[in-house]
Scaffold this active site. Structure first.
Site, short mmCIF file in Angstrom:
data_model
loop_
_atom_site.label_atom_id
_atom_site.label_comp_id
_atom_site.label_asym_id
_atom_site.label_seq_id
_atom_site.Cartn_x
_atom_site.Cartn_y
_atom_site.Cartn_z
N TYR A 10 0.84 -1.21 0.00
CA TYR A 10 0.00 0.00 0.00
C TYR A 10 0.88 1.26 0.00
CZ TYR A 10 -4.02 2.97 1.08
OH TYR A 10 -5.00 3.92 1.03
N PHE A 26 -7.36 19.30 -24.99
CA PHE A 26 -8.09 18.04 -25.20
C PHE A 26 -9.44 18.12 -24.46
CE2 PHE A 26 -9.12 13.61 -24.07
CZ PHE A 26 -9.34 13.17 -25.36
N ASP A 27 -10.41 17.31 -24.90
CA ASP A 27 -11.77 17.48 -24.36
C ASP A 27 -11.92 17.22 -22.87
OD1 ASP A 27 -11.33 14.88 -25.25
OD2 ASP A 27 -13.44 14.45 -25.50
N ASP A 31 0.54 19.06 -21.28
CA ASP A 31 -0.31 17.88 -21.37
C ASP A 31 0.48 16.93 -22.28
OD1 ASP A 31 -2.10 15.93 -21.99
OD2 ASP A 31 -3.75 17.27 -22.52
N ALA A 61 0.57 13.55 -23.12
CA ALA A 61 0.17 12.20 -23.54
C ALA A 61 1.05 11.64 -24.66
CB ALA A 61 -1.30 12.21 -23.98
N LYS A 77 -0.90 6.36 -23.75
CA LYS A 77 -0.43 6.63 -25.10
C LYS A 77 1.07 6.29 -25.17
CE LYS A 77 -4.29 9.34 -24.92
NZ LYS A 77 -5.15 9.41 -23.73
N HIS A 79 -20.41 13.47 -26.27
CA HIS A 79 -20.15 12.59 -27.41
C HIS A 79 -20.00 11.12 -27.02
CE1 HIS A 79 -15.57 11.97 -27.97
NE2 HIS A 79 -15.76 12.33 -26.73
N1 F0G Z 1 -4.78 14.76 -22.88
C1 F0G Z 1 -4.73 14.35 -24.16
C2 F0G Z 1 -3.95 15.13 -25.17
C3 F0G Z 1 -5.43 13.21 -24.55
O1 F0G Z 1 -5.40 12.82 -25.82
C4 F0G Z 1 -6.17 12.49 -23.57
C5 F0G Z 1 -6.92 11.30 -23.93
C6 F0G Z 1 -6.17 12.95 -22.25
C7 F0G Z 1 -5.46 14.10 -21.94
C8 F0G Z 1 -6.93 12.25 -21.16
O2 F0G Z 1 -6.31 11.07 -20.82
O3 F0G Z 1 -7.93 9.26 -21.46
O4 F0G Z 1 -6.02 8.84 -19.91
O5 F0G Z 1 -7.94 10.18 -19.17
N2 F0G Z 1 -7.16 10.95 -25.10
C9 F0G Z 1 -7.81 9.77 -25.56
C10 F0G Z 1 -8.04 9.86 -27.05
C11 F0G Z 1 -9.03 9.38 -24.81
O6 F0G Z 1 -8.74 8.99 -27.59
O7 F0G Z 1 -7.50 10.76 -27.69
P1 F0G Z 1 -7.10 9.77 -20.32
#
Ligand code: F0G
Length: 458
Positions: A72, A124-125, A215, A217, A258, A450
């Site tokens: 833990y 990102f969304d 960010d 990813a 990613k 979406h």
């Molecule tokens: N930032 C970026 C640039 C992303 O592409 C994503 C996720 C996230 C943050 C959020 O990360 O999914 O681990 O919570 N992108 C995926 C996509 C879902 O399909 O582009 P997460």
């Protein structure tokens, strides 16, 4: 003869995928309310919904899974991940989270308050969602070049420094908790940000005493593009470029699903100890104790190993090369795509593909449904459905681009799969004149619609 790139790995285990008939898919997608997220994966032949968490782990990552320490507190896996983050990205402090949006949730709970403004390059969304959920605003300062899919520009993910400067100048510092650089810029088509732009944007932020958040990813894919496209970086290794990129960041969030090639995981990287201490409280509240925060020990081990594999040049060359292979085939068929190709996906320009479908009828979603019916291929709409409604006026937001994203999972499909995808798109393209009507919404959620939207054919 110059030898071409080839995958820097061979295949040790395979997974069957099922083909189906188009009349079956027509019924399935109707049952799924014309929302591709509602399909069962077995109803999909080639799944290009996302490159997130869908990659294939290596034998070394699987070996690391066996070595996971599930204590833990103070697990060796935590320290392994800490060491990899320090070694590759240069951050002293980190907090593990179960994925990228969880990192955003924890961090923004400390930093973002009502009325704040967060400028960046096409957030990102989920990032935008976490900002708007806190009644703050995400301001898109991406360069205009990003929105012309025909324009050959090497760094379409760049921030427009003039737009950024205007925001920083016109707003009090207290209202801007940080600026965000998304590397690569997913929403603009997996497009990279140049080192020059990273450095200039962060210098500008520093001038106004505002922290810089990456960010991250797809940071390794961004570094690959810098190496091959930006002057002065050809002879640098990916890891050297990565370290230089991150030297400009104060904070980072990463969805490790990613470029760390794991199925689940994420983290926040920090330099400031006080911020780390504050964020730790939310990490414990939302994710888990600070030395595992939402991840099991074995997953932290695989993530640490994945950070090394994901930053190898030969891997990146074949990964991005495969994406370009699909893009090239589509261009040869005359299909409008975002060019240059992105790092993780090919973005089909749906407005140019289906100019006769009105934007109110969800052009890119209409195309996504057609492609699914044609070949059992699942892409994702990056258009008006994703753009959602304005949180204040509740009016539909219509983005400049309507895209069908074909995201390629890492180390998962072969180039034959890519050729199949390209042929299916060509078939839809050949009958595009017969696609005149789109879709209408019958049900939508108040935020991030979406994922769960329900549609019907017009
Ligand atoms: N930032 C970026 C640039 C992303 O592409 C994503 C996720 C996230 C943050 C959020 O990360 O999914 O681990 O919570 N992108 C995926 C996509 C879902 O399909 O582009 P997460």
């Amino acid at each position: 003869m110059k030898l071409p790139y080839a995958e820097s790995y061979k295949i040790k285990m395979v997974e069957s995928i099922k083909r189906s008939k188009s009349f079956e898919r027509e019924a399935w997608i109707k049952d799924a309310k014309y929302n591709l997220f509602n399909l069962k994966s077995e109803q999909v032949f080639i799944d290009l919904l996302t490159d997130s968490g869908t990659g294939a782990m290596s034998d070394r990552q699987w070996s690391e899974m066996m070595l996971g320490d599930e204590s833990y507190a103070g697990a060796s896996s935590y320290y392994k991940m800490k060491e990899a983050i320090k070694d590759i990205l240069g951050f002293d402090h980190f907090l593990p989270t179960h994925q990228g949006r969880a990192a955003e949730n924890v961090l923004f709970s400390v930093l973002v308050k009502e009325g704040d403004i967060i400028p960046g390059n096409a957030h990102f969304d989920t990032t935008k969602g976490h900002i708007e959920f806190r009644k703050a605003r995400a301001l898109d300062c991406t360069i205009d070049e990003a929105f012309d899919t025909t324009l050959d520009y090497p760094f379409k993910g760049n921030v427009d420094l003039k737009k950024l400067k205007k925001v920083l100048k016109e707003n009090p510092k207290e209202k801007i908790p940080f600026i965000i650089l998304t590397l690569t810029c997913n929403s603009a088509g997996g497009q990279p940000v140049s080192m020059k732009n990273i450095s200039a944007a962060s210098a500008l932020a520093k001038k106004y005493d505002i922290p810089v958040l990456f960010d991250s990813a797809r940071f390794a894919e961004n570094a690959y593009f810098i190496k091959i496209r930006e002057e002065g970086y050809q002879d640098k290794s990916i890891r050297e470029i990565v370290r230089e990129m991150f030297s400009h960041a104060d904070i980072m969030t990463m969805s490790s699903k990613k470029d760390a090639i794991v199925n689940m995981g994420g983290f926040i990287g920090l330099r400031n100890e006080e911020l780390f201490t504050k964020a730790s409280v939310y990490n414990i509240l939302f994710e888990g104790y600070i030395t595992y925060g939402g991840m099991s020990g074995r997953d932290m081990n695989a993530l640490a190993q994945g950070l090394y594999e994901g930053t190898e040049f030969n891997y990146l060359e074949s990964r991005i090369g495969q994406v370009a292979y699909l893009g090239q085939l589509l261009m040869e068929y005359g299909i409008p795509v975002q060019f240059p190709f992105g790092g993780h996906a090919i973005f089909v320009d749906a407005k140019r593909f289906l100019p006769q479908v009105p934007r109110e009828q969800y052009i890119a979603q209409t195309l996504a449904i057609q492609l699914y019916i044609e070949g059992g291929i699942r892409g994702v709409e990056i258009g008006a459905l994703l753009a959602d409604r304005d949180p204040i006026t509740r009016e539909n937001r219509y983005p400049k681009l309507e895209m069908l994203r074909l995201a390629i999972p890492r180390r998962t499909y072969t180039n034959n799969h890519m050729a199949y995808v390209a042929a299916a798109i060509k078939n839809v393209y050949d009958r595009r004149d017969k696609i005149s009507e789109g879709l209408r919404i019958v049900h939508e959620a108040p935020i991030m619609r979406h994922f769960t939207v329900e549609l019907e054919k017009i």
